[in-house]
Design a protein around this motif. Structure first.
Motif, PDB file in Angstrom:
ATOM      1  N   VAL A 184     -25.577  58.642 -20.598  1.00 23.63           N
ATOM      2  CA  VAL A 184     -24.198  58.487 -21.081  1.00 23.63           C
ATOM      3  C   VAL A 184     -24.185  58.404 -22.607  1.00 23.63           C
ATOM      4  O   VAL A 184     -23.316  58.981 -23.255  1.00 23.63           O
ATOM      5  N   ARG A 185     -25.165  57.722 -23.182  1.00 19.88           N
ATOM      6  CA  ARG A 185     -25.247  57.627 -24.640  1.00 19.88           C
ATOM      7  C   ARG A 185     -25.428  59.023 -25.254  1.00 19.88           C
ATOM      8  O   ARG A 185     -24.755  59.381 -26.214  1.00 19.88           O
ATOM      9  N   ARG A 186     -26.308  59.834 -24.665  1.00 24.56           N
ATOM     10  CA  ARG A 186     -26.518  61.205 -25.146  1.00 24.56           C
ATOM     11  C   ARG A 186     -25.231  62.024 -25.040  1.00 24.56           C
ATOM     12  O   ARG A 186     -24.909  62.808 -25.933  1.00 24.56           O
ATOM     13  N   GLU A 232     -22.107  60.893 -25.086  1.00 23.08           N
ATOM     14  CA  GLU A 232     -21.166  60.410 -26.098  1.00 23.08           C
ATOM     15  C   GLU A 232     -21.579  60.848 -27.509  1.00 23.08           C
ATOM     16  O   GLU A 232     -20.731  61.229 -28.318  1.00 23.08           O
ATOM     17  N   GLU A 233     -22.874  60.790 -27.808  1.00 28.07           N
ATOM     18  CA  GLU A 233     -23.350  61.198 -29.132  1.00 28.07           C
ATOM     19  C   GLU A 233     -23.085  62.685 -29.370  1.00 28.07           C
ATOM     20  O   GLU A 233     -22.654  63.070 -30.458  1.00 28.07           O
ATOM     21  N   SER A 243     -19.334  63.082 -29.915  1.00 29.35           N
ATOM     22  CA  SER A 243     -18.928  62.546 -31.223  1.00 29.35           C
ATOM     23  C   SER A 243     -19.316  63.477 -32.365  1.00 29.35           C
ATOM     24  O   SER A 243     -18.594  63.603 -33.348  1.00 29.35           O
ATOM     25  N   ARG A 299     -17.315  61.385 -17.155  1.00 30.58           N
ATOM     26  CA  ARG A 299     -17.722  59.968 -17.134  1.00 30.58           C
ATOM     27  C   ARG A 299     -17.124  59.243 -15.932  1.00 30.58           C
ATOM     28  O   ARG A 299     -17.801  58.437 -15.299  1.00 30.58           O
ATOM     29  N   TYR A 332     -29.478  56.142 -16.537  1.00 33.47           N
ATOM     30  CA  TYR A 332     -28.050  56.402 -16.685  1.00 33.47           C
ATOM     31  C   TYR A 332     -27.483  55.975 -18.045  1.00 33.47           C
ATOM     32  O   TYR A 332     -26.769  56.760 -18.677  1.00 33.47           O
ATOM     33  N   PRO A 333     -27.786  54.767 -18.539  1.00 37.66           N
ATOM     34  CA  PRO A 333     -27.226  54.394 -19.856  1.00 37.66           C
ATOM     35  C   PRO A 333     -27.633  55.370 -20.969  1.00 37.66           C
ATOM     36  O   PRO A 333     -26.819  55.718 -21.822  1.00 37.66           O
ATOM     37  N   SER A 334     -28.861  55.825 -20.947  1.00 38.78           N
ATOM     38  CA  SER A 334     -29.332  56.775 -21.943  1.00 38.78           C
ATOM     39  C   SER A 334     -28.608  58.113 -21.800  1.00 38.78           C
ATOM     40  O   SER A 334     -28.240  58.751 -22.791  1.00 38.78           O
TER      41      SER A 334
END
Length: 133
Positions: free
Chosen positions: A45-47, A49-50, A53, A114, A41-43
């Motif tokens: 969400v990071r993808r 957001e990236e 952005s 999110r 999950y953290p990965s």
């Protein structure tokens, strides 16, 4: 009322009974799938957001599609509805790769996804905790 307004926000966000039934009542496998998702999950969400952005709508579409698969797996209807909504908007926007076209507020769309994901992961964490007792 649009699709985003009609998604449920109260009650359960996943149908984990359906997951267990689909797995032949194999709770251990269901718990393992939930654990694998929560680990990634953290990965994920990071993808998300990236991609947002960078205004990289092709990458955003890939991440949303990955999220959709997990929403289907866990029968997370609110999350699924938001991914379907976003995929439709992305199909219309991606060829232009222009965030301003079509009047789509991508920041709000990603924030809604999110929020749905957070509710889904909260429920999945509780399910995982109940299985480790």
């Amino acid at each position: 009322m649009d699709q985003k307004d009609s998604t449920p926000t109260g009650g359960p966000h996943c149908n984990l009974d359906f997951l267990e039934i689909s797995l032949g009542r194999n709770r251990a496998t269901a718990l393992r799938l939930v654990g694998l998702f929560l680990d990634s999950y953290p990965s994920l969400v990071r993808r998300l957001e990236e991609a947002m952005s960078a205004s990289d709508f092709e990458r955003l579409g890939q991440v949303v599609h990955d999220i959709r698969g997990n929403c289907v797996l866990f029968s997370a209807q609110e999350c699924l509805a938001q991914t379907i909504r976003m995929e439709g908007l992305l199909r219309r926007t991606a060829p232009r790769n222009d965030q301003s076209e079509g009047g789509t507020d991508w920041e709000s769309e990603v924030a809604a996804l999110r929020s749905a994901l957070e509710r889904m992961t909260g429920e999945l964490n509780a399910y995982l905790a109940s299985g480790s007792k």
